[in-house]
Enzyme design. Structure first.
Site, PDB file in Angstrom:
ATOM      1  N   GLY B 278      -1.077  -1.762  -3.073  1.00  0.00           N
ATOM      2  CA  GLY B 278      -0.765  -1.241  -1.750  1.00  0.00           C
ATOM      3  C   GLY B 278      -1.194   0.200  -1.540  1.00  0.00           C
ATOM      4  O   GLY B 278      -2.236   0.638  -2.030  1.00  0.00           O
ATOM      5  N   SER B 279      -0.311   0.963  -0.871  1.00  0.00           N
ATOM      6  CA  SER B 279      -0.697   2.253  -0.308  1.00  0.00           C
ATOM      7  C   SER B 279      -1.173   3.306  -1.300  1.00  0.00           C
ATOM      8  O   SER B 279      -1.773   4.295  -0.891  1.00  0.00           O
ATOM      9  CB  SER B 279       0.468   2.827   0.477  1.00  0.00           C
ATOM     10  OG  SER B 279       0.913   1.876   1.400  1.00  0.00           O
ATOM     11  N   THR B 280      -0.875   3.136  -2.589  1.00  0.00           N
ATOM     12  CA  THR B 280      -1.379   4.129  -3.534  1.00  0.00           C
ATOM     13  C   THR B 280      -2.913   4.181  -3.479  1.00  0.00           C
ATOM     14  O   THR B 280      -3.510   5.199  -3.812  1.00  0.00           O
ATOM     15  CB  THR B 280      -0.929   3.798  -4.975  1.00  0.00           C
ATOM     16  OG1 THR B 280      -1.030   2.394  -5.171  1.00  0.00           O
ATOM     17  CG2 THR B 280       0.500   4.227  -5.203  1.00  0.00           C
ATOM     18  N   PHE B 281      -3.539   3.091  -3.007  1.00  0.00           N
ATOM     19  CA  PHE B 281      -5.001   3.067  -2.885  1.00  0.00           C
ATOM     20  C   PHE B 281      -5.513   3.987  -1.784  1.00  0.00           C
ATOM     21  O   PHE B 281      -6.701   4.291  -1.725  1.00  0.00           O
ATOM     22  CB  PHE B 281      -5.487   1.635  -2.624  1.00  0.00           C
ATOM     23  CG  PHE B 281      -5.885   0.915  -3.873  1.00  0.00           C
ATOM     24  CD1 PHE B 281      -4.943   0.625  -4.838  1.00  0.00           C
ATOM     25  CD2 PHE B 281      -7.204   0.536  -4.099  1.00  0.00           C
ATOM     26  CE1 PHE B 281      -5.302  -0.028  -6.006  1.00  0.00           C
ATOM     27  CE2 PHE B 281      -7.576  -0.107  -5.260  1.00  0.00           C
ATOM     28  CZ  PHE B 281      -6.625  -0.399  -6.213  1.00  0.00           C
ATOM     29  N   LYS B 282      -4.577   4.413  -0.892  1.00  0.00           N
ATOM     30  CA  LYS B 282      -5.002   5.335   0.177  1.00  0.00           C
ATOM     31  C   LYS B 282      -5.502   6.646  -0.424  1.00  0.00           C
ATOM     32  O   LYS B 282      -6.260   7.373   0.215  1.00  0.00           O
ATOM     33  CB  LYS B 282      -3.845   5.580   1.143  1.00  0.00           C
ATOM     34  CG  LYS B 282      -3.587   4.365   2.015  1.00  0.00           C
ATOM     35  CD  LYS B 282      -2.311   4.479   2.815  1.00  0.00           C
ATOM     36  CE  LYS B 282      -2.028   3.138   3.487  1.00  0.00           C
ATOM     37  NZ  LYS B 282      -0.665   3.030   3.976  1.00  0.00           N
TER      38      LYS B 282
END
Lengths: 129, 567
Positions: B278-282
Site C-alpha cells: 500500500g501507501s508506503t510505495f508513495k
C-alpha cells in the site's frame, strides 16, 4: 688364557649402555605420551565444559529474562530523551544527588529452567513415528 | 677308550692353538651377547605385561579420543556482539548392539519406563533384530545416561554426538534457522551456510543484535495482542551499509522443536512472504516524480473526485474537497494524488525506477527463504497508476526496507546483509545512485512532515527526529479487495537530519479496538509500535537526542494546516 680383547669389552659395554639408555628413553617417551594424552583429554573435557557454561550463560542472559528480572528487582527503566544532555554544563549547580534505594535487600532469583532440562525435553520427529 | 677331545688336544699345537683360542673367545662373546639379548627380552616382556599393562589400554584410548574430539564441532553462530545464537554441545546417544542383548523383553520394558515417548513394541523389535547397530534414543542428558547404565545390559552402548542448542530460543529463529538430528541445516543461515558451519572452526558472526531483536519482538507481540492480529513483522536496518540489526517474523517457533511448529510459524514473513504494502510505495512514486522534475512541491493535483481510467476508478478513503499540493498528497496519503504523479512519470520510467530500487526481482540475501515479488504482467498504464500507491504489486518487507533505505541515505543503493564482515565494519557507501542528493533531502523532509503533520503522528519520538510513511492495504479476497482484512504497516527512519536506521513494522489483519477509535490503519497500529521501538533502541544505539529545528519546517508553507485532521 686371554679371555676378551679390551676393544671387544668396550664395544660390548657400549652396546649395553646404549641399550639401557634406549630403554630408559623409550620409557620416558611413553610416559610423556601418556601425560600428553591425559592432558589432552582433560583439556578437551574442560573445553567442553566451557562450551556448556557459555551456552548456559547466554541462555540465562536472554534479554527477555533480564528485562523481567530488572523490572522485578530494580528501580531503573529506559532513559527518556529529556534526561540526555550533550553538555554537562547545562546541569544546575546544586543538582540533588540520586540516592539509590533498594526495594529488595535480599534478591530471590526465580527458579530457572536449566539448559539440561531443555535438552531433556527435546522431541524429534523420528521419536514420534 | 680315549676321549676324542683329548685326541684333538694332543694334536693342537703351535699356530693352530692360537686359532682355537680365538674361537673360544668368540664363543664367550657370543654367549654374553645372547645372555644380554635374552635379559633385555625378559625385561621388556616384564615391562609390557606387568608394568604398562594398564596404561597401554588407557593411553590408546586417550590418544584416539583426543584426536577425535578436536575439529568435530559444528561452528557456532553468534550475533554482532558475540552472543551465542547457535552452538553445539556433546551429548551421548544410545544404541543397541542387538546380538549382545541378553534379556530383550526386560530391557525393552525398562527403556520404555525411562523414555515414555518410545513404544515397547518397536524397542523390542529393534533389540531382537540381530543388527549390530540400532538407534534407541539420541542426545541423552547425563542423568538419563546414568540410568541406562543402571539397567546393566551389555548390549546397550553409547556414542558421543553433537547436539545443536539455540540459547536464544525463538528470538531469531527464522534467520538462524534449524537443522535435523544429524546436524544438517534445514532453514535460515544453518541451511545457507551449512558447508561453512560443518567445515570451519570459526564462528559465523551475524549482523543481528539480540537486544534489538528482543525489542522488536516484544513490541510486535504487544501490537498483535492489542489488535488481535494474525501475524506481524518488524525489521531494523542500517540505512547506510544495509546491515540487518534485527528482524522478526511472528508467530515464530522454537528451533529445538521445529517438528512441533505449524507452517505459519515456520514461514518467514520478512523475506519469503510478499505483500501488497500500500501507501508506503508513495515514497517511491513521489521520489520518482521529484527526481524526473514532473512536479514541483507547489504543484496542485486534482484530488476532488475519483480518478477514472478505462474501467478502473481510483478513490481516496477520506477524500479532500480541494486540490492538494505534492506534500499534502504525501502526508494525507491520497491515492488519487499519487496515481496522478505516477501518470506524470510514465510507465517505462516508473517501472525502471522500481527496478533500480530492487523491487521487481527477488532479493539478493544470505538465506535461501526468499520470495519472488509479484508484479503486473503485462504492465499496462493502469498498473503504473496503482503501483504508485502500492497496489497490484507485492514485495517482501525486506525489499521495501532496503528500497526506503536507498532513498533516505542520500540516494545510494544499499543491499541488506546478514553476515557481519569483520574487516569491513565501516563500509563506505556504495556509489550507485538512484536519486540525486537534492531529491533525497526533499524526501527526508517529506517523510518528517508525515510524522509532524500527517498520518504518522503516532510515530513521533521526542529528540530522535523520526520520519516515515504509513501504509494500509486491503488484502485480496475472493471478490476483489477485502475491506475488513488489512495489512497495516509503518516504515520509520531516524534521525531524519542524517538518517542512520530504518524501522519497519507490519501487522497482518489487525482488528480495530477502542483505543484506536475503531481504526486499524498503519498510523494507528504500526506507527506507535515503531515509536516504542525507537524509544527503546535509540539509547542502545548511542544516538544523542537533539531538539534541533525541524528539517521539514520549510515545507510547511505548502500545506494547509487548517485542513481537516486525518490519520
Amino acid at each position: 688364557m686371554r679371555i676378551v680383547k679390551i676393544s671387544t669389552l668396550i664395544a660390548v659395554s657400549c652396546a649395553f649402555i646404549s641399550g639401557a639408555t634406549l630403554f630408559w628413553v623409550s620409557q620416558k617417551v611413553q610416559k610423556a605420551e601418556r601425560d600428553i594424552a591425559r592432558l589432552e583429554k582433560e583439556k578437551n573435557s574442560e573445553e567442553e565444559m566451557m562450551r556448556v557454561l557459555k551456552a548456559e550463560w547466554d541462555y540465562l542472559n536472554r534479554p527477555d529474562r533480564l528485562e523481567t528480572l530488572a523490572k522485578e528487582h530494580l528501580d531503573y527503566g529506559a532513559i527518556d530523551s529529556d534526561y540526555i544532555l550533550d553538555n554537562a554544563s547545562l546541569l544546575p549547580n546544586k543538582s540533588p544527588l540520586y540516592t539509590p534505594h533498594y526495594k529488595h535487600s535480599q534478591i530471590n532469583y526465580p527458579k530457572e529452567q536449566k539448559l539440561e532440562n531443555i535438552i531433556e525435553n527435546l522431541t524429534y520427529e523420528e521419536d514420534k513415528q | 677308550m680315549t676321549s676324542p677331545f683329548i685326541k684333538n688336544r694332543i694334536k693342537i699345537e703351535g699356530e693352530k692353538q692360537e686359532a682355537i683360542e680365538r674361537a673360544k673367545d668368540r664363543i664367550f662373546v657370543i654367549g654374553i651377547a645372547f645372555i644380554l639379548i635374552y635379559t633385555a627380552l625378559v625385561v621388556r616382556a616384564f615391562d609390557l605385561t606387568v608394568m604398562q599393562a594398564d596404561f597401554n589400554i588407557q593411553a590408546t584410548e586417550y590418544i584416539s579420543k583426543g584426536k577425535e574430539e578436536t575439529l568435530s564441532h559444528r561452528a557456532d553462530i553468534v550475533d554482532r556482539n558475540g552472543v551465542l545464537l547457535a552452538t553445539s554441545l556433546k551429548t551421548s546417544s544410545l544404541y543397541a548392539d542387538a546380538p549382545e542383548i541378553i534379556d530383550p523383553k526386560n530391557t525393552a520394558s525398562k527403556l520404555v519406563k525411562l523414555f515414555p515417548e518410545l513404544s515397547y513394541g518397536s524397542i523390542l523389535q529393534k533389540l531382537q533384530s540381530n543388527r549390530r547397530f540400532v538407534w534407541i534414543r539420541r542426545n541423552l542428558t547425563p542423568k538419563q545416561h546414568y540410568k541406562v547404565l543402571e539397567i546393566g545390559e551389555p548390549g546397550l552402548k553409547f556414542v558421543e554426538e553433537d547436539r545443536r542448542v539455540y540459547p536464544q530460543g525463538n528470538l531469531a529463529a527464522h534467520f538462524v534457522g534449524y537443522g535435523n538430528i544429524d546436524g544438517k541445516g534445514l532453514a535460515g543461515v544453518e541451511r545457507s551456510f551449512n558447508k561453512y558451519l560443518s567445515t570451519s572452526n570459526e564462528n559465523l558472526r551475524l549482523t543481528l543484535d539480540i537486544r534489538l531483536q528482543h525489542i522488536l519482538r516484544r513490541e510486535v507481540l504487544k501490537v498483535m495482542e492489542a489488535f488481535s492480529a494474525k501475524a506481524g513483522t518488524a525489521i531494523m536496518m542500517d540505512v547506510n551499509n544495509g546491515e540487518i540489526l534485527a528482524a522478526v517474523s511472528l508467530p515464530d517457533f522454537d528451533p529445538h522443536k521445529p517438528g512441533d511448529a505449524k507452517p505459519e510459524q515456520l514461514f518467514n514473513r520478512v523475506t519469503l512472504g510478499v505483500y501488497e504494502l500500500g501507501s508506503t510505495f508513495k515514497i517511491f512514486s513521489t521520489a520518482a516524480t521529484l527526481e524526473m522534475g514532473k512536479a514541483e512541491l507547489s504543484t496542485k493535483l486534482d484530488t476532488t473526485k475519483p480518478l477514472k481510467r478505462g474501467r478502473y476508478t481510483i478513490k481516496d478513503y477520506h477524500p479532500e474537497d480541494r486540490p492538494l499540493t505534492v506534500p499534502e498528497v504525501f502526508i494525507h496519503s491520497s491515492n488519487i494524488g499519487s496515481a496522478l504523479m505516477g501518470e506524470r512519470v510514465g510507465t517505462l520510467t516508473l517501472r525502471n525506477f522500481y527496478s533500480d530500487l530492487g523491487l521487481l526481482t527477488p532479493l539478493d540475501f544470505e538465506i535461501n527463504e526468499i520470495g519472488t515479488p509479484i508484479i503486473p504482467s503485462p504492465w499496462r498504464d493502469i498498473n503504473t497508476l496503482t503501483a504508485s500507491y502500492g497496489h497490484g504489486i507485492a514485495v517482501s518487507p525486506m525489499q521495501l526496507v532496503s528500497a526506503v533505505s536507498s532513498i533516505t541515505n542520500g540516494g545510494f543503493v544499499v543491499h541488506p546483509n546478514l553476515v557481519l564482515d569483520n574487516d569491513n565494519v565501516k563500509k563506505e557507501k556504495p556509489d550507485i545512485r538512484v536519486i540525486s542528493s537534492e531529491t533525497a533531502h526533499r524526501m527526508r523532509q517529506l517523510l518528517r512532515l508525515v510524522v509532524t503533520d500527517g498520518t504518522g503522528k503516532n510515530a513521533d519520538v521526542k529528540g530522535y527526529d523520526v520520519g516515515g510513511k504509513t501504509g494500509t492495504a486491503e488484502k485480496p479476497g475472493k471478490h476483489g479487495y477485502d475491506k475488513k482484512r488489512l495489512i497495516s504497516s509503518f516504515i520509520g527512519v531516524f534521525p531524519m537530519e542524517n538518517p542512520k536506521y530504518a524501522v519497519f513494522v507490519m501487522v497482518d489483519e489487525p482488528k480495530p479496538n477502542k483505543k484506536s477509535y475503531g481504526y486499524a490503519t498503519g498510523g494507528w497500529v504500526a506507527a506507535p509500535a515503531v515509536a516504542n521501538i525507537i524509544k527503546s533502541a535509540a539509547p542502545l544505539l548511542g544516538i544523542t537526542p537533539k531538539n534541533d529545528e525541524n528539517i521539514a519546517k520549510s515545507l510547511k508553507k505548502y500545506i494547509n494546516i487548517n485542513a481537516k485532521e486525518e490519520r
